[in-house]
Design an enzyme around this catalytic site. Structure first.
Site, PDB file in Angstrom:
ATOM      1  N   CYS A  97      -2.401  -2.229 -13.473  1.00  0.00           N
ATOM      2  CA  CYS A  97      -1.737  -1.165 -14.511  1.00  0.00           C
ATOM      3  C   CYS A  97      -2.151  -0.868 -15.609  1.00  0.00           C
ATOM      4  O   CYS A  97      -2.653   0.097 -16.570  1.00  0.00           O
ATOM      5  CB  CYS A  97      -1.960   0.281 -13.177  1.00  0.00           C
ATOM      6  SG  CYS A  97      -0.104  -0.173 -13.397  1.00  0.00           S
ATOM      7  N   CYS A 153       2.440  -4.337 -16.296  1.00  0.00           N
ATOM      8  CA  CYS A 153       2.227  -5.134 -14.635  1.00  0.00           C
ATOM      9  C   CYS A 153       0.363  -5.403 -14.709  1.00  0.00           C
ATOM     10  O   CYS A 153      -0.384  -5.067 -15.708  1.00  0.00           O
ATOM     11  CB  CYS A 153       1.828  -3.467 -14.017  1.00  0.00           C
ATOM     12  SG  CYS A 153       0.481  -3.578 -12.166  1.00  0.00           S
ATOM     13  N   SER A 187       4.609 -26.599 -36.320  1.00  0.00           N
ATOM     14  CA  SER A 187       4.365 -28.001 -36.484  1.00  0.00           C
ATOM     15  C   SER A 187       2.619 -27.969 -36.717  1.00  0.00           C
ATOM     16  O   SER A 187       1.905 -29.344 -36.585  1.00  0.00           O
ATOM     17  CB  SER A 187       4.407 -28.881 -35.558  1.00  0.00           C
ATOM     18  OG  SER A 187       4.084 -28.045 -34.117  1.00  0.00           O
ATOM     19  N   HIS A 238       1.436 -14.705 -30.253  1.00  0.00           N
ATOM     20  CA  HIS A 238       1.751 -15.431 -28.768  1.00  0.00           C
ATOM     21  C   HIS A 238       2.661 -13.708 -27.930  1.00  0.00           C
ATOM     22  O   HIS A 238       2.980 -14.678 -26.818  1.00  0.00           O
ATOM     23  CB  HIS A 238       2.736 -16.505 -29.059  1.00  0.00           C
ATOM     24  CG  HIS A 238       1.632 -17.517 -29.485  1.00  0.00           C
ATOM     25  ND1 HIS A 238       2.162 -19.130 -30.079  1.00  0.00           N
ATOM     26  CD2 HIS A 238       0.315 -17.721 -29.563  1.00  0.00           C
ATOM     27  CE1 HIS A 238       0.460 -19.671 -29.847  1.00  0.00           C
ATOM     28  NE2 HIS A 238      -0.095 -18.900 -30.126  1.00  0.00           N
ATOM     29  N   CYS A 269       2.500   1.632  -9.278  1.00  0.00           N
ATOM     30  CA  CYS A 269       1.623   0.630  -8.143  1.00  0.00           C
ATOM     31  C   CYS A 269       1.621  -0.736  -7.865  1.00  0.00           C
ATOM     32  O   CYS A 269       0.466  -1.217  -6.968  1.00  0.00           O
ATOM     33  CB  CYS A 269      -0.367   0.530  -9.312  1.00  0.00           C
ATOM     34  SG  CYS A 269      -0.058  -1.604  -9.794  1.00  0.00           S
TER      35      CYS A 269
HETATM   36  P1  NAD Z   1       6.888 -26.414 -32.770  1.00  0.00           P
HETATM   37  O1  NAD Z   1       8.361 -26.655 -32.019  1.00  0.00           O
HETATM   38  O2  NAD Z   1       5.716 -26.693 -32.427  1.00  0.00           O
HETATM   39  O3  NAD Z   1       7.226 -26.418 -34.736  1.00  0.00           O
HETATM   40  C1  NAD Z   1       7.839 -26.136 -35.438  1.00  0.00           C
HETATM   41  C2  NAD Z   1       8.787 -27.277 -36.859  1.00  0.00           C
HETATM   42  O4  NAD Z   1       9.241 -26.334 -36.853  1.00  0.00           O
HETATM   43  C3  NAD Z   1       9.095 -28.738 -36.558  1.00  0.00           C
HETATM   44  O5  NAD Z   1       7.881 -29.394 -36.910  1.00  0.00           O
HETATM   45  C4  NAD Z   1       9.968 -29.290 -37.050  1.00  0.00           C
HETATM   46  O6  NAD Z   1      10.022 -30.279 -37.273  1.00  0.00           O
HETATM   47  C5  NAD Z   1      10.062 -27.612 -37.854  1.00  0.00           C
HETATM   48  N1  NAD Z   1      11.498 -27.068 -37.932  1.00  0.00           N
HETATM   49  C6  NAD Z   1      12.605 -26.927 -36.906  1.00  0.00           C
HETATM   50  N2  NAD Z   1      13.625 -26.311 -37.554  1.00  0.00           N
HETATM   51  C7  NAD Z   1      13.452 -25.629 -39.957  1.00  0.00           C
HETATM   52  C8  NAD Z   1      14.144 -25.071 -39.675  1.00  0.00           C
HETATM   53  N3  NAD Z   1      15.113 -25.112 -40.156  1.00  0.00           N
HETATM   54  N4  NAD Z   1      13.214 -24.959 -41.675  1.00  0.00           N
HETATM   55  C9  NAD Z   1      12.486 -25.157 -41.701  1.00  0.00           C
HETATM   56  N5  NAD Z   1      11.662 -26.238 -40.459  1.00  0.00           N
HETATM   57  C10 NAD Z   1      11.828 -26.496 -39.374  1.00  0.00           C
HETATM   58  O7  NAD Z   1       6.888 -24.941 -33.107  1.00  0.00           O
HETATM   59  P2  NAD Z   1       5.468 -23.889 -32.934  1.00  0.00           P
HETATM   60  O8  NAD Z   1       4.466 -24.855 -34.365  1.00  0.00           O
HETATM   61  O9  NAD Z   1       6.055 -23.207 -33.564  1.00  0.00           O
HETATM   62  O10 NAD Z   1       5.197 -24.086 -31.811  1.00  0.00           O
HETATM   63  C11 NAD Z   1       5.589 -23.600 -30.445  1.00  0.00           C
HETATM   64  C12 NAD Z   1       4.765 -22.816 -29.378  1.00  0.00           C
HETATM   65  O11 NAD Z   1       6.573 -21.654 -28.695  1.00  0.00           O
HETATM   66  C13 NAD Z   1       4.778 -21.379 -30.528  1.00  0.00           C
HETATM   67  O12 NAD Z   1       3.750 -20.356 -29.923  1.00  0.00           O
HETATM   68  C14 NAD Z   1       5.896 -20.596 -30.503  1.00  0.00           C
HETATM   69  O13 NAD Z   1       5.313 -19.428 -30.472  1.00  0.00           O
HETATM   70  C15 NAD Z   1       6.473 -20.725 -29.440  1.00  0.00           C
HETATM   71  N6  NAD Z   1       8.115 -20.441 -29.198  1.00  0.00           N
HETATM   72  C16 NAD Z   1       8.141 -19.643 -29.772  1.00  0.00           C
HETATM   73  C17 NAD Z   1      10.018 -19.804 -30.440  1.00  0.00           C
HETATM   74  C18 NAD Z   1      10.152 -18.077 -30.706  1.00  0.00           C
HETATM   75  O14 NAD Z   1       9.597 -17.645 -30.861  1.00  0.00           O
HETATM   76  N7  NAD Z   1      11.218 -18.346 -31.140  1.00  0.00           N
HETATM   77  C19 NAD Z   1      10.527 -20.654 -29.675  1.00  0.00           C
HETATM   78  C20 NAD Z   1      10.173 -22.167 -28.992  1.00  0.00           C
HETATM   79  C21 NAD Z   1       8.762 -22.244 -28.883  1.00  0.00           C
END
Ligand code: NAD
Length: 247
Positions: free
Chosen positions: A131, A128, A194, A120, A156
């Site tokens: 370019c 950009c 999730s 992701h 650009c």
């Molecule tokens: P999600 O929020 O859908 O799911 C996160 C899951 O992690 C939940 O089911 C929750 O129960 C679990 N969780 C929370 N804390 C935890 C812990 N300490 N230990 C174990 N499990 C724990 O997240 P997703 O499935 O990654 O999808 C969300 C999208 O948003 C993705 O594309 C993600 O990259 C992006 N996102 C990224 C970040 C980041 O880079 N830190 C933060 C928010 C969202």
């Protein structure tokens, strides 16, 4: 939980190739909210599908750079936690090969992991759209603070956007690599996701075996050999100690 830890450890030891798939849940312990945790998840405050969409970036750049972009900036100072650190050690020790991450927060790299596929994107820089020239995220922020919205390319004058996959974007080429890695592996260790976001969630479908370490339920619980609904850092710490024979 101890029996499950032992089961996961023997699955790791019996595998020639283990791939790890991580999501926002592994970074909540670094202070970055995930999307879907009840009460603390970002969905409770804003609609990330809107704030972090290409439609808003292109049509309402003021809104994008004042809302969605600020969410990204909020992650730049975060530090890796025990989960990132142990995963890095497990790579060094040869227990796991590739880390496929949905996270954009750069924490696997900060913890020293090398073979990381950021399907992701990431918050290190922007590019950009005309370019392709890159611009560090801090530099983008300086421009925004000076009311240059959207920030413009110094080569650009094209619009510079974050190197993060947003709603409405295609996935980067490293997703194809992630797909191949997961097809080849014997075990996919899924942590802190999730598994609601497609197409990354399909990786759980194509893997021969999966184990899931996640506080909440996931869309692929039925397919898992083992599920541990607990904090990732505590579970992984136990797994690592057991692997090293320190229990
Ligand atoms: P999600 O929020 O859908 O799911 C996160 C899951 O992690 C939940 O089911 C929750 O129960 C679990 N969780 C929370 N804390 C935890 C812990 N300490 N230990 C174990 N499990 C724990 O997240 P997703 O499935 O990654 O999808 C969300 C999208 O948003 C993705 O594309 C993600 O990259 C992006 N996102 C990224 C970040 C980041 O880079 N830190 C933060 C928010 C969202």
């Amino acid at each position: 939980m101890d029996a499950k830890i032992k089961e996961i450890v023997s699955l790791i030891k019996d595998s020639n190739k283990v791939v790890v798939l991580t999501g926002a849940g592994i970074s909540t312990e670094s202070g970055i909210p995930d999307f879907r945790s009840p009460e603390t998840g970002l969905w409770e405050k804003i609609d990330p599908m809107e704030a972090l969409s290409t439609a808003v970036l292109m049509n309402r750049p003021e809104k994008f750079y004042k809302q969605g972009f600020q969410l990204l900036l909020g992650m730049t100072d975060a530090k890796p936690n025990l989960t990132h650190e142990i995963l890095s050690k497990m790579q060094d020790d040869g227990y796991i090969s590739t880390i496929v991450t949905q996270n954009i927060d750069n924490l696997h790299q900060k913890a020293g992991s090398k073979n990381v596929l950021e399907v992701h994107g990431h918050i290190r820089d922007g590019y950009c759209i005309k370019c392709g020239k890159k611009m560090p995220i801090d530099h983008m922020n300086e421009k925004i603070k000076k009311k240059e919205i959207p920030p413009r390319c110094e080569g650009c004058n094209g619009v510079v956007r974050p190197s993060v996959v947003m709603f409405g974007d295609a996935l980067p080429p490293c997703f194809d690599q992630a797909w191949k890695e997961v097809e080849k592996c014997d075990l996919l260790m899924v942590m802190g996701t999730s598994l609601e976001v497609a197409p990354v969630s399909h990786l759980a479908q194509i893997s021969k075996k999966i184990v899931i370490i996640n506080i909440g339920k996931t869309a692929y619980d039925k397919k898992a050999e083992v599920i541990v609904n607990h904090k990732a850092s505590e579970v992984l710490n136990k797994i690592y100690k057991e692997l090293k024979g320190r229990n």
